[in-house]
Design a protein around this motif. Structure first.
Motif, PDB file in Angstrom:
ATOM      1  N   ASN B 269       0.815  -1.211   0.000  1.00 31.00           N
ATOM      2  CA  ASN B 269       0.000   0.000   0.000  1.00 31.00           C
ATOM      3  C   ASN B 269       0.853   1.268   0.000  1.00 31.00           C
ATOM      4  O   ASN B 269       0.433   2.315   0.448  1.00 31.00           O
ATOM      5  CB  ASN B 269      -0.988   0.004   1.174  1.00 31.00           C
ATOM      6  CG  ASN B 269      -0.285  -0.062   2.507  1.00 31.00           C
ATOM      7  OD1 ASN B 269       0.924  -0.282   2.568  1.00 31.00           O
ATOM      8  ND2 ASN B 269      -1.025   0.155   3.570  1.00 31.00           N
ATOM      9  N   SER B 270       2.062   1.138  -0.531  1.00 35.76           N
ATOM     10  CA  SER B 270       2.887   2.320  -0.739  1.00 35.76           C
ATOM     11  C   SER B 270       2.866   2.631  -2.232  1.00 35.76           C
ATOM     12  O   SER B 270       3.050   1.737  -3.053  1.00 35.76           O
ATOM     13  CB  SER B 270       4.321   2.035  -0.281  1.00 35.76           C
ATOM     14  OG  SER B 270       5.187   3.016  -0.790  1.00 35.76           O
ATOM     15  N   THR B 271       2.613   3.896  -2.596  1.00 39.81           N
ATOM     16  CA  THR B 271       2.607   4.217  -4.024  1.00 39.81           C
ATOM     17  C   THR B 271       4.026   4.199  -4.572  1.00 39.81           C
ATOM     18  O   THR B 271       4.249   4.015  -5.747  1.00 39.81           O
ATOM     19  CB  THR B 271       2.028   5.615  -4.281  1.00 39.81           C
ATOM     20  OG1 THR B 271       2.602   6.502  -3.341  1.00 39.81           O
ATOM     21  CG2 THR B 271       0.530   5.609  -4.148  1.00 39.81           C
ATOM     22  N   ASP B 272       4.975   4.440  -3.678  1.00 38.15           N
ATOM     23  CA  ASP B 272       6.363   4.529  -4.089  1.00 38.15           C
ATOM     24  C   ASP B 272       7.015   3.149  -3.976  1.00 38.15           C
ATOM     25  O   ASP B 272       7.204   2.644  -2.882  1.00 38.15           O
ATOM     26  CB  ASP B 272       7.063   5.534  -3.164  1.00 38.15           C
ATOM     27  CG  ASP B 272       8.316   6.073  -3.782  1.00 38.15           C
ATOM     28  OD1 ASP B 272       8.669   5.601  -4.878  1.00 38.15           O
ATOM     29  OD2 ASP B 272       8.936   6.962  -3.176  1.00 38.15           O
ATOM     30  N   GLN B 273       7.278   2.529  -5.102  1.00 46.70           N
ATOM     31  CA  GLN B 273       7.888   1.195  -5.090  1.00 46.70           C
ATOM     32  C   GLN B 273       9.287   1.301  -5.706  1.00 46.70           C
ATOM     33  O   GLN B 273       9.418   1.745  -6.835  1.00 46.70           O
ATOM     34  CB  GLN B 273       7.039   0.207  -5.914  1.00 46.70           C
ATOM     35  CG  GLN B 273       5.652  -0.028  -5.363  1.00 46.70           C
ATOM     36  CD  GLN B 273       5.660  -0.878  -4.103  1.00 46.70           C
ATOM     37  OE1 GLN B 273       6.621  -1.599  -3.827  1.00 46.70           O
ATOM     38  NE2 GLN B 273       4.587  -0.803  -3.333  1.00 46.70           N
ATOM     39  N   PHE B 274      10.300   0.910  -4.942  1.00 49.83           N
ATOM     40  CA  PHE B 274      11.656   1.045  -5.457  1.00 49.83           C
ATOM     41  C   PHE B 274      12.537  -0.057  -4.890  1.00 49.83           C
ATOM     42  O   PHE B 274      12.229  -0.642  -3.854  1.00 49.83           O
ATOM     43  CB  PHE B 274      12.239   2.418  -5.106  1.00 49.83           C
ATOM     44  CG  PHE B 274      12.037   2.794  -3.659  1.00 49.83           C
ATOM     45  CD1 PHE B 274      10.874   3.412  -3.252  1.00 49.83           C
ATOM     46  CD2 PHE B 274      13.012   2.506  -2.712  1.00 49.83           C
ATOM     47  CE1 PHE B 274      10.678   3.742  -1.915  1.00 49.83           C
ATOM     48  CE2 PHE B 274      12.822   2.837  -1.387  1.00 49.83           C
ATOM     49  CZ  PHE B 274      11.652   3.455  -0.988  1.00 49.83           C
ATOM     50  N   ASP B 275      13.618  -0.345  -5.609  1.00 47.46           N
ATOM     51  CA  ASP B 275      14.505  -1.436  -5.197  1.00 47.46           C
ATOM     52  C   ASP B 275      15.743  -0.928  -4.462  1.00 47.46           C
ATOM     53  O   ASP B 275      16.304  -1.621  -3.643  1.00 47.46           O
ATOM     54  CB  ASP B 275      14.959  -2.242  -6.417  1.00 47.46           C
ATOM     55  CG  ASP B 275      13.782  -2.895  -7.110  1.00 47.46           C
ATOM     56  OD1 ASP B 275      12.914  -3.422  -6.400  1.00 47.46           O
ATOM     57  OD2 ASP B 275      13.725  -2.863  -8.340  1.00 47.46           O
TER      58      ASP B 275
END
Lengths: 108, 860
Positions: B269-275
């Protein structure tokens, strides 16, 4: 028969029932106890003690008539039974004899 | 003042206290109360209540058995027994009610789950209530444009100049989703999404660091913090990963970085998805930081108890002393609101996803009410069957409230049985629902969910039971038992009104579904000004990045491939052009957009030249040439734009050609003026057109060529037309969901109508029998029975169509390019509603009309 126990507060209530002789019911016992003990007592505690004393056979009860006071509810009067009196006597005897054994020394 | 003790306390005492003690206890308490009352009424009352509470002891309680025989328990048992008997006796009504209510509840629960999930997006950060994003308002001639870009210098300046600000973090826009190639020990290990952020980032946002110190993970310019997922992918482990070195790389930038920490994967539920995240200091070093270029985003953590309004007042003119004649002003927007309230019109907050949340909440409510209406209708219609029961009960002394309790109890019981079925349905359909909504919702025990489900069910039971309960309990006992009661006109109207409501809602939903469907079809088939089928998009990486021309030359020789080019931007979202001036320009910035493209772009995409030429390798200095679209040419006002010059970013550029307008933004937005500029250095996406036939073979050949040309990489291509679809993901989802929910609404309405028709037919059985004996034909009886329903449904349609018109128009206003609403959409929806109603009713009516009169009249 094993002797019935008698708690401290129960003993006070029993004494009060005996002292008020035939006039003892919840509110009067409460007022007298509060006066003698000098502290607040809750009515429900007295009710519970009275029931226990009755179960143990130390007091017996009878119902009063209906009056306009108390929302038309009957009073329940308690009197001490012979067994109750005997128990108070023995309790008193034990305490007095023990008390007399206290050596006469200063407790300062 | 009233000299009575608290009524509630007294009731409570009488409820729990055993009979043989009650006289004594209540009497004593009241006596005490009366004595204390003289001193202080307030204390007396308080102490009375306290005494009651203290008297609530095990010894004073009624025994469980006496509770079993208490009035309340008897009433409940009686109600349940009667309810179950009624369910058994009228099985068809029970089933109709059950199916209707459980479908309605299941829809409502699903929508609740979805809404709840939407509302919780980005709210998991511990400091959520103090987290803000700085947004920029740019004043443009055609209105204020709001976006999240700020100067990279802003974070530090804010911290320094505003005492209300506790912490700030700069970073790169998460929407960029920059994908970098990753290498460990010279070996390519796939790619990952990375972004640049300030050192404070992990202190402000709740992306938990599993390893590493939040104070210092990003202080070093060549450090990197990776996610747990990425650690496992790169090293197959999470221990001993900190301290390792990885190399990240894209066409513009590359660096070797030491892993300083591992963070937990961003939750769903985070709009910010990063690796992985890289230090912002490196970004500033590589791309520069000045007040003129808004190339970063800024997050702010306010001090406890600070209102954003106070800060906004200071932010409005923050740029004035930084840049001369700045057209930008900043304001704070709650970070978590970005998701649901992300749209701005002319600088004012204007909805966003919250509109869909509202829309579906309303749909849920409608479906629930429609299914409640079924229950009401059937119960009142069947009231005549229970008249005798009511009469007898009243005659032996049942009070009205007792009857109300009984009927409400029945409907609440019904609702809870329906809830059980609904939960089963939700569990069954949740995976499918997740696919449609693109979510990952789980249905598991959660206190709020349980409370919500129970209260929705209770509400359903109360609403659907209220009318029958009030109606049935109001009968006059004598009249009922004498059999003198007739259905009043009012009752008939209420029932008809409910059916009207049901069908109006259904027809509205049908119209909305049709309109949404047409618009989505329109979007799919809209001519964008170029052919969007058979175009591949490919990331420029590896050797293809270094020698793009060689690569493009190579693929042009592959049979089946027509042409190839490259572009810097997202084909469906051209960025603003920035500083663009020409001779004779009337007002400042006119909202130009631009594409940075490679040679052959016009040819590959199939844009149509109307004047001049396209970019060509045969001419020199093509980097300072631009190609306008028609709208741009018109705005610039040259009679013959080809050959004229203009100033772009302070440099002279020459117009070499004009192309026809094409859609370079989503269809939500207008095609404005734009130009193409030749600049292949930054091109990140290669655009390849292939022949429509033999696509599979062409792709195989392309992959083979790619493997040879670009070892270590695999050809990761996307289709342009599929990418186009993702632009309208939200709308497509709404289209699908609304189709399902409209279907359910229609189904539930039909169930109600079906039950009602069955009941009417049954009641008029004798009438039908007599009519048949007197020579009435099948058709005339059918007409007689269906007339009422037809009128009701037509009334519903008349009410529904204008409402549906406004709703559809409102939704279509979101699109700059949209269908015109045709009358036949509405006529069709109305006709469909009527047909469905007729079909439902006719099943019952034909059965009734074909009855053998001898059978239905023999017992009279």
């Amino acid at each position: 028969m094993k002797e019935q126990s008698l708690g401290e507060f129960e003993e006070l209530v029993l004494l009060m029932v005996a002292a008020l002789h035939d006039e003892a019911y919840g509110v009067v016992i409460l007022e007298n106890l509060e006066e003698h003990l000098g502290k607040k007592v809750n009515i429900s505690g007295i009710h519970v003690s009275l029931k226990r004393l009755e179960d143990k056979g130390f007091v017996k009860s009878r119902e009063g008539g209906i009056t306009k006071q108390r929302g038309g509810r009957r009073k329940k009067f308690y009197v001490i039974t012979a067994l109750g009196k005997k128990r108070l006597d023995s309790q008193y005897a034990v305490r007095t004899s023990l008390y007399q054994k206290i050596p006469e020394i200063s407790f300062s | 003042m009233d000299s009575q003790p608290s009524k509630w306390a007294l009731k409570f005492l009488r409820w729990f206290c055993r009979e043989d003690y009650l006289d004594e206890i209540e009497g004593d308490l009241i006596e005490l109360f009366e004595k204390r009352f003289a001193a202080s009424p307030k204390t007396a009352r308080r102490r009375f209540t306290w005494d009651v509470v203290k008297s609530f002891r095990l010894r004073n309680l009624k025994s469980i058995n006496s509770f079993k025989n208490s009035n309340i328990m008897n009433i409940i048992r009686h109600t349940l027994l009667l309810a179950f008997r009624n369910f058994r006796k009228y099985k068809s009504a029970f089933l109709i009610n059950l199916i209707g209510l459980s479908t309605g509840l299941a829809c409502t629960l699903l929508i609740y789950l979805w809404v709840n999930d939407e509302l919780n997006v980005d709210k998991f950060h511990v400091k959520n209530d103090r987290l803000y994003q700085v947004m920029t308002n740019n004043v443009r001639p055609d209105g204020i444009v709001t976006w999240n870009g700020t100067s990279a210098l802003l974070p530090d300046a804010l911290l320094e100049e505003l005492p209300e600000v506790e912490m700030t973090a700069g970073g790169t826009d998460p929407d960029w989703q920059m994908s970098y190639d990753l290498f460990v020990n010279e070996e390519r290990k796939g790619s990952g999404i990375g972004k640049f952020v300030d050192e404070n980032y992990f202190k402000m946002f709740s992306y938990a660091l599993l390893q590493g110190n939040p104070e210092e993970v990003l202080t070093d310019i060549s450090s990197v913090v990776i996610s747990e997922r990425l650690a496992l992918r790169l090293f197959n482990r999470t221990e001993n990963v900190v301290g390792q070195t990885i190399v990240w790389k894209d066409i513009n930038l590359q660096n070797a970085a030491k892993i300083t920490g591992i963070f937990k994967d961003p939750p769903a539920n985070s709009t910010d998805q990063f690796d992985f995240v890289l230090p912002f200091s490196l970004y500033k070093y590589a791309f520069g930081a000045d007040w003129k270029s808004p190339n970063a985003v800024t997050y702010v953590l306010l001090q406890d108890g600070t209102s954003p309004d106070a800060v906004n007042a200071k932010l409005a003119n923050f740029m004035d002393d930084k840049v001369e004649e700045s057209d930008a002003s900043y304001f704070l927007h709650a970070y978590a609101d970005n998701y649901l309230y992300g749209q701005f019109e002319n600088g004012v907050q204007a909805g966003g996803r919250i509109e869909y949340v509202r829309l579906f909440s309303i749909i849920a409510l409608f479906i629930l009410v429609i299914s409640c209406v079924n229950f009401m209708n059937l119960s009142t219609a069947r009231a005549s069957r229970r008249l005798k029961e009511v009469g007898v009960k009243k005659a032996v002394g049942a009070s009205r409230s007792a009857l109300i309790t009984q009927y409400l109890g029945e409907s609440i019981l019904m609702a809870f049985i329906a809830l059980l079925v609904a939960i089963g349905l939700v569990v069954l359909f949740l995976p499918q629902f997740n696919v449609i909504t693109g979510k990952d919702i789980l249905f598991h025990y959660e206190p709020t969910l349980v409370i919500t489900a129970l209260s929705i069910t209770l509400f359903t039971g109360l609403v659907s039971g209220s009318y029958p309960a009030l109606y049935l309990s109001g009968f006059n006992a004598i009249a009922v038992l004498k059999g003198q009661l007739k259905g009043s006109i009012g009752e008939l109207w209420v029932r008809k009104g409910l059916v009207v409501f049901q069908f109006a809602s259904s027809v509205i939903l049908i119209v909305v579904v049709l309109v949404v469907y047409q618009q989505m079809e329109f979007v799919q088939n809209k001519n964008l000004g170029y052919e969007k089928d058979n175009v591949l998009l490919m990331k420029r990486e590896g050797k293809a990045a270094e020698g793009m021309d060689a690569f493009l030359d190579g693929i042009r020789n592959i049979p089946g491939i027509i042409n190839g080019s490259a572009i810097t931007n997202d084909i469906f979202n051209a960025p603003g052009a920035g500083d663009f001036q020409w001779e004779g320009q009337i007002d400042g910035n006119t909202g130009f957009s631009r594409f940075l493209v490679h040679y052959d772009f016009v040819e590959t995409l199939g844009l149509e030249l109307v004047a001049g030429r396209s970019f060509s390798r045969e001419f020199a200095q093509e980097e300072s040439q631009i190609i306008l679209n028609e709208t741009a040419a018109e705005i610039m006002g040259f009679d013959d734009p080809v050959g004229k010059s203009a100033k772009l970013w302070g440099n002279d550029v020459r117009i070499v050609g004009v192309i026809k307008d094409f859609h370079f933004k989503s269809l939500h937005e207008r095609m404005g003026p734009m130009f193409l500029l030749l600049d292949s250095q930054w091109s990140s996406t290669m655009v390849i057109r292939v022949q429509s036939g033999g696509l599979r073979q062409t792709l195989d050949r392309l992959e083979a060529f790619y493997a040879e040309f670009n070892p270590g990489y695999f050809a990761d291509y996307k289709f342009l037309d599929q990418e186009f679809q993702t632009l309208y993901e939200a709308e497509t989802r709404v289209a699908k969901l609304s189709r399902y929910f409209a279907g359910f609404a229609v189904l539930i309405s039909c169930l109600g109508l079906f039950g009602l028709a069955a009941f009417t037919a049954e009641r008029r059985m004798k009438e039908i029998g007599i009519r048949k004996i007197l020579g009435s034909g099948l058709l005339s009886i059918v007409r007689l029975l269906s007339r009422d329903f037809t009128q009701t449904v037509i009334l519903a349609i008349i009410i529904a169509l204008p409402t549906a018109f406004f709703i559809s128009k409102n939704w279509l206003d979101n699109f700059e390019y949209r269908i015109t609403l045709e009358w036949w959409t509405f006529a069709g929806a109305g006709a469909l509603g009527l047909l469905i109603a007729w079909f439902t009713v006719s099943l019952q009516i034909f059965k009734a009309a074909r009855v053998n009169p001898a059978l239905c009249l023999r017992d009279e």
